[in-house]
Scaffold this motif. Structure first.
Motif, short mmCIF file in Angstrom:
data_model
loop_
_atom_site.label_atom_id
_atom_site.label_comp_id
_atom_site.label_asym_id
_atom_site.label_seq_id
_atom_site.Cartn_x
_atom_site.Cartn_y
_atom_site.Cartn_z
N TYR A 4 0.82 -1.21 0.00
CA TYR A 4 0.00 0.00 0.00
C TYR A 4 0.86 1.26 0.00
CZ TYR A 4 -3.85 -3.02 1.41
OH TYR A 4 -4.79 -3.99 1.46
N ARG A 56 -5.17 9.03 -1.16
CA ARG A 56 -4.94 7.61 -0.90
C ARG A 56 -5.04 7.26 0.59
NH1 ARG A 56 -6.22 5.60 -5.19
NH2 ARG A 56 -4.82 3.81 -5.23
N SER A 57 -5.84 8.03 1.31
CA SER A 57 -5.98 7.73 2.74
C SER A 57 -7.06 6.67 2.98
CB SER A 57 -6.31 9.01 3.51
OG SER A 57 -7.47 9.63 2.99
N GLY A 58 -7.91 6.44 1.98
CA GLY A 58 -8.90 5.37 2.12
C GLY A 58 -10.34 5.85 2.12
N LYS A 59 -10.58 7.07 1.67
CA LYS A 59 -11.94 7.62 1.69
C LYS A 59 -12.90 6.79 0.82
CE LYS A 59 -10.34 11.54 0.16
NZ LYS A 59 -8.89 11.25 0.24
N SER A 60 -12.51 6.60 -0.42
CA SER A 60 -13.40 5.85 -1.33
C SER A 60 -13.54 4.41 -0.86
CB SER A 60 -12.83 5.89 -2.75
OG SER A 60 -12.68 7.22 -3.20
N SER A 61 -12.48 3.86 -0.31
CA SER A 61 -12.55 2.48 0.18
C SER A 61 -13.60 2.36 1.28
CB SER A 61 -11.19 2.03 0.72
OG SER A 61 -10.21 2.13 -0.27
N THR A 75 -10.77 -2.99 -2.91
CA THR A 75 -10.44 -1.56 -2.86
C THR A 75 -9.03 -1.30 -3.37
OG1 THR A 75 -9.59 -1.60 -0.58
CG2 THR A 75 -11.95 -1.25 -0.86
N LEU A 76 -8.23 -2.35 -3.46
CA LEU A 76 -6.88 -2.19 -4.03
C LEU A 76 -6.93 -1.58 -5.42
CD1 LEU A 76 -5.11 -5.56 -3.09
CD2 LEU A 76 -4.45 -3.27 -2.36
N SER A 80 -7.95 6.91 -8.09
CA SER A 80 -8.06 8.16 -7.34
C SER A 80 -9.29 8.95 -7.79
CB SER A 80 -6.81 9.02 -7.56
OG SER A 80 -5.76 8.53 -6.80
N THR A 81 -9.89 9.60 -6.84
CA THR A 81 -11.06 10.43 -7.11
C THR A 81 -10.59 11.79 -7.61
OG1 THR A 81 -12.12 9.33 -5.24
CG2 THR A 81 -13.18 11.33 -6.07
N GLY A 104 -8.53 13.84 -2.77
CA GLY A 104 -7.62 14.08 -1.66
C GLY A 104 -6.76 15.32 -1.80
N GLN A 132 -0.79 4.66 8.83
CA GLN A 132 0.53 4.12 8.49
C GLN A 132 1.42 5.17 7.84
OE1 GLN A 132 -0.61 0.72 6.06
NE2 GLN A 132 -0.12 -0.63 7.77
N1 GTP Z 1 -3.09 -0.13 4.45
C1 GTP Z 1 -4.37 0.15 4.17
N2 GTP Z 1 -4.67 0.46 2.89
C2 GTP Z 1 -5.95 0.77 2.62
C3 GTP Z 1 -6.95 0.79 3.61
N3 GTP Z 1 -8.11 1.18 3.05
C4 GTP Z 1 -7.83 1.36 1.75
N4 GTP Z 1 -6.56 1.10 1.47
C5 GTP Z 1 -5.89 1.17 0.16
O1 GTP Z 1 -5.44 2.50 -0.04
C6 GTP Z 1 -5.54 2.81 -1.42
C7 GTP Z 1 -6.24 4.14 -1.60
O2 GTP Z 1 -7.60 4.01 -1.22
P1 GTP Z 1 -8.74 5.02 -1.70
O3 GTP Z 1 -9.97 4.59 -1.00
O4 GTP Z 1 -8.79 5.14 -3.18
O5 GTP Z 1 -8.20 6.39 -1.12
P2 GTP Z 1 -8.83 7.86 -1.29
O6 GTP Z 1 -8.60 8.56 0.00
O7 GTP Z 1 -10.23 7.79 -1.78
O8 GTP Z 1 -7.86 8.46 -2.41
P3 GTP Z 1 -8.05 9.77 -3.32
O9 GTP Z 1 -9.24 9.53 -4.18
O10 GTP Z 1 -6.78 9.84 -4.11
O11 GTP Z 1 -8.20 10.95 -2.41
C8 GTP Z 1 -6.26 1.65 -2.11
O12 GTP Z 1 -5.28 0.88 -2.78
C9 GTP Z 1 -6.85 0.88 -0.96
O13 GTP Z 1 -6.89 -0.51 -1.22
C10 GTP Z 1 -6.58 0.44 4.96
O14 GTP Z 1 -7.39 0.42 5.90
N5 GTP Z 1 -5.27 0.13 5.17
#
Ligand code: GTP
Length: 138
Positions: A4, A56-61, A75-76, A80-81, A104, A132
């Motif tokens: 990640y 990439r903090s995990g918002k969309s996830s 979610t991998l 990016s949004t 983000g 992390q």
């Molecule tokens: N280590 C870790 N990685 C995660 C977690 N949740 C999501 N990810 C990974 O982090 C990556 C980014 O996740 P997104 O949900 O796209 O992040 P985002 O904040 O929406 O990103 P932006 O759209 O760029 O702002 C993906 O590859 C996910 O699989 C988590 O709890 N832990």
């Protein structure tokens, strides 16, 4: 297992201005793009929950796993949004609200950032932090 911690900067579209907040991010009036479903709250403002945080903090996830039953492994592959994604949650006639998933890289101090529009009707704001990646906050 995929790491990640890779640098995701290369996943953004060419010509994309990091830090800018152009109108096409999609923060216009409610349901301007017709994404709302008909229901008892039509014509009213649904409670709005904002999902904010660094890239990439995990918002969309979070949104996909919690509200759309996506497997955490899937979610991998989320991209990016690059504009605000408005999602209507209408689980029942009583549970209706909107989730706004933000890109983000928003610059909150950009003159084009319409804080009244964004925060004016906000019911809650969830600021997501990837625990992390502590160096981004130091
Ligand atoms: N280590 C870790 N990685 C995660 C977690 N949740 C999501 N990810 C990974 O982090 C990556 C980014 O996740 P997104 O949900 O796209 O992040 P985002 O904040 O929406 O990103 P932006 O759209 O760029 O702002 C993906 O590859 C996910 O699989 C988590 O709890 N832990």
């Amino acid at each position: 297992m995929q790491s990640y911690e890779q640098d995701d900067d290369d996943q953004y579209n060419a010509g994309y201005d990091v830090g800018s907040f152009p109108k096409d991010f999609g923060y216009g009036p409610f349901d301007q793009d017709g994404d709302g479903l008909p229901g008892p709250l039509v014509g009213e403002q649904k409670p709005r929950i904002l999902l904010m945080g660094l890239r990439r903090s995990g918002k969309s996830s979070i949104q996909k796993v919690v509200f759309h039953k996506m497997s955490p492994n899937e979610t991998l592959f989320l991209e990016s949004t690059n504009k605000i994604i408005k999602d209507d949650i209408s689980n029942s006639s009583f549970v209706q609200f909107q989730i706004w998933d933000f890109p983000g890289q928003i610059d909150f101090f950009d003159p084009t950032f319409d804080s009244d529009m964004i925060f004016g009707g906000c019911g809650a704001l969830v600021f997501v932090i990837d625990a992390q990646v502590v160096t981004k906050f130091t």
